[in-house]
Enzyme design. Sequence first.
Site, PDB file in Angstrom:
ATOM      1  N   CYS A 224      15.613  21.139  -3.051  1.00  0.00           N
ATOM      2  CA  CYS A 224      16.202  21.137  -1.846  1.00  0.00           C
ATOM      3  C   CYS A 224      17.168  22.034  -1.666  1.00  0.00           C
ATOM      4  O   CYS A 224      17.868  22.194  -0.534  1.00  0.00           O
ATOM      5  CB  CYS A 224      16.892  19.472  -1.290  1.00  0.00           C
ATOM      6  SG  CYS A 224      18.083  19.124  -2.367  1.00  0.00           S
TER       7      CYS A 224
ATOM      8  N   GLU B 273      22.613  20.835 -12.498  1.00  0.00           N
ATOM      9  CA  GLU B 273      21.701  19.896 -13.295  1.00  0.00           C
ATOM     10  C   GLU B 273      22.602  18.776 -13.886  1.00  0.00           C
ATOM     11  O   GLU B 273      22.343  18.394 -14.916  1.00  0.00           O
ATOM     12  CB  GLU B 273      20.817  20.432 -14.507  1.00  0.00           C
ATOM     13  CG  GLU B 273      20.064  21.883 -13.951  1.00  0.00           C
ATOM     14  CD  GLU B 273      18.973  21.446 -13.217  1.00  0.00           C
ATOM     15  OE1 GLU B 273      18.507  20.096 -13.053  1.00  0.00           O
ATOM     16  OE2 GLU B 273      18.051  22.291 -12.641  1.00  0.00           O
TER      17      GLU B 273
HETATM   18  N1  LIG Z   1       9.955  31.963  -0.875  1.00  0.00           N
HETATM   19  C1  LIG Z   1      10.836  31.392  -0.281  1.00  0.00           C
HETATM   20  N2  LIG Z   1      11.500  31.726   0.812  1.00  0.00           N
HETATM   21  C2  LIG Z   1      12.463  30.944   1.399  1.00  0.00           C
HETATM   22  N3  LIG Z   1      12.958  29.930   0.806  1.00  0.00           N
HETATM   23  C3  LIG Z   1      12.432  29.616  -0.332  1.00  0.00           C
HETATM   24  C4  LIG Z   1      11.339  30.330  -1.245  1.00  0.00           C
HETATM   25  N4  LIG Z   1      11.319  29.474  -2.254  1.00  0.00           N
HETATM   26  C5  LIG Z   1      12.029  28.448  -2.244  1.00  0.00           C
HETATM   27  N5  LIG Z   1      12.866  28.522  -0.989  1.00  0.00           N
HETATM   28  C6  LIG Z   1      13.918  27.614  -0.896  1.00  0.00           C
HETATM   29  O1  LIG Z   1      14.659  27.337  -2.025  1.00  0.00           O
HETATM   30  C7  LIG Z   1      14.784  25.873  -2.195  1.00  0.00           C
HETATM   31  C8  LIG Z   1      14.985  25.525  -3.451  1.00  0.00           C
HETATM   32  O2  LIG Z   1      16.044  26.024  -4.047  1.00  0.00           O
HETATM   33  P1  LIG Z   1      16.886  25.583  -5.556  1.00  0.00           P
HETATM   34  O3  LIG Z   1      18.289  25.910  -5.286  1.00  0.00           O
HETATM   35  O4  LIG Z   1      15.951  26.082  -6.509  1.00  0.00           O
HETATM   36  O5  LIG Z   1      16.569  24.056  -5.339  1.00  0.00           O
HETATM   37  P2  LIG Z   1      16.750  22.812  -6.236  1.00  0.00           P
HETATM   38  O6  LIG Z   1      18.160  23.170  -7.141  1.00  0.00           O
HETATM   39  O7  LIG Z   1      17.475  21.741  -5.573  1.00  0.00           O
HETATM   40  O8  LIG Z   1      15.912  22.296  -7.151  1.00  0.00           O
HETATM   41  C9  LIG Z   1      13.632  25.298  -1.227  1.00  0.00           C
HETATM   42  O9  LIG Z   1      13.771  23.997  -0.651  1.00  0.00           O
HETATM   43  C10 LIG Z   1      13.511  26.264  -0.051  1.00  0.00           C
HETATM   44  O10 LIG Z   1      14.543  26.068   0.929  1.00  0.00           O
HETATM   45  C1  LIG Z   2      12.418  13.765 -11.295  1.00  0.00           C
HETATM   46  C2  LIG Z   2      12.753  14.158 -12.616  1.00  0.00           C
HETATM   47  C3  LIG Z   2      12.980  15.335 -12.905  1.00  0.00           C
HETATM   48  N1  LIG Z   2      13.290  15.892 -14.064  1.00  0.00           N
HETATM   49  C4  LIG Z   2      13.814  17.346 -14.202  1.00  0.00           C
HETATM   50  C5  LIG Z   2      12.911  18.379 -13.831  1.00  0.00           C
HETATM   51  C6  LIG Z   2      13.727  19.602 -13.500  1.00  0.00           C
HETATM   52  O1  LIG Z   2      13.703  20.203 -14.671  1.00  0.00           O
HETATM   53  C7  LIG Z   2      15.054  18.810 -13.314  1.00  0.00           C
HETATM   54  C8  LIG Z   2      15.365  19.018 -11.752  1.00  0.00           C
HETATM   55  O2  LIG Z   2      15.603  20.359 -11.456  1.00  0.00           O
HETATM   56  P1  LIG Z   2      15.714  20.818  -9.877  1.00  0.00           P
HETATM   57  O3  LIG Z   2      16.724  22.117  -9.931  1.00  0.00           O
HETATM   58  O4  LIG Z   2      16.643  19.733  -9.052  1.00  0.00           O
HETATM   59  O5  LIG Z   2      14.592  21.110  -9.318  1.00  0.00           O
HETATM   60  O6  LIG Z   2      14.997  17.718 -13.575  1.00  0.00           O
HETATM   61  C9  LIG Z   2      13.234  15.024 -15.270  1.00  0.00           C
HETATM   62  O7  LIG Z   2      13.639  15.462 -16.435  1.00  0.00           O
HETATM   63  N2  LIG Z   2      13.036  13.820 -14.905  1.00  0.00           N
HETATM   64  C10 LIG Z   2      12.663  13.261 -13.554  1.00  0.00           C
HETATM   65  O8  LIG Z   2      12.266  12.089 -13.905  1.00  0.00           O
END
Ligand SMILES: Nc1ncnc2c1ncn2[C@@H]1O[C@H](COP(=O)(O)OP(=O)(O)O)[C@@H](O)[C@H]1O
Ligand SMILES: Cc1cn([C@H]2C[C@H](O)[C@@H](COP(=O)(O)O)O2)c(=O)[nH]c1=O
Length: 215
Positions: free
Chosen positions: A13, A87
């Site tokens: 997100c 994280e």
């Molecule tokens: N190719 C793309 N173009 C635009 N936005 C992207 C793209 N790939 C990923 N994103 C954006 O990046 C978000 C994921 O960002 P990220 O910081 O890695 O998420 P998180 O840390 O919450 O897991 C996605 O929800 C989307 O909004």
């Molecule tokens: C739901 C869930 C997630 N994880 C791990 C998977 C990814 O490595 C991180 C989440 O990273 P993001 O930057 O928020 O996408 O958490 C896990 O270990 N266990 C779970 O149940």
Amino acid sequence: MSELVFFSGTMDCGKSTLALQIEHNRSARGLQGMIFTRDDRAGQGKLSSRLGLVTDAVEVEDGQDLYTYLVDHLSQGRRADYVIADEAQFLAPEQIDQLARVVDDLGLDVYAFGITTDFRSKLFPGSQRLVELADRVEVLQVEALCWCGARATHNARTIGGHMVVEGAQVVVGDVNQPDDIGYEVLCRRHHRRRMTAATARAGSLAPDVLPVETA
Ligand SMILES: Nc1ncnc2c1ncn2[C@@H]1O[C@H](COP(=O)(O)OP(=O)(O)O)[C@@H](O)[C@H]1O
Ligand SMILES: Cc1cn([C@H]2C[C@H](O)[C@@H](COP(=O)(O)O)O2)c(=O)[nH]c1=O
């Protein structure tokens, strides 16, 4: 007044992206951050976003005292004007208490980023402690979406696209891994029904089970 802020949301997100933006904006004004992370997909000592940005970070170890780490850092004459912890769900509850102490005793803002619940929709211990201690809990504004179009609120773990409910709480992985062990964000309704995009697609292709009268 310094604060402990928990930025939470589902996987994918934008949490890490926001962490990198906060870091960028503050460092552009001459401030220096202490960046902690644990088990980022990009590897040890990295904070990475799916948008392609990555920065170096301190990899948090089991049992590491984050308050003492910062006190040692500052007493060596080095700077830390604020703290980012990505994280954060992987941190131990005691480490979250140490981050709260960093806010209260060292006067630094701490911005923690993490998912709240695991693939079984149970709180991670670190996230639970953050909810208990944070001055503010902020839900990310850019909503991740379930395959049905509703706001995604839950994280599913998938194997070959099918949701699983057994396994270790921590398995580092990513979304969009259809053939492998991976994750998918879902709304609560579809998480409860264990209905992922792949199983929904398969269901819509299945032949009708009720007898259909033809004219
Ligand atoms: N190719 C793309 N173009 C635009 N936005 C992207 C793209 N790939 C990923 N994103 C954006 O990046 C978000 C994921 O960002 P990220 O910081 O890695 O998420 P998180 O840390 O919450 O897991 C996605 O929800 C989307 O909004
Ligand atoms: C739901 C869930 C997630 N994880 C791990 C998977 C990814 O490595 C991180 C989440 O990273 P993001 O930057 O928020 O996408 O958490 C896990 O270990 N266990 C779970 O149940």
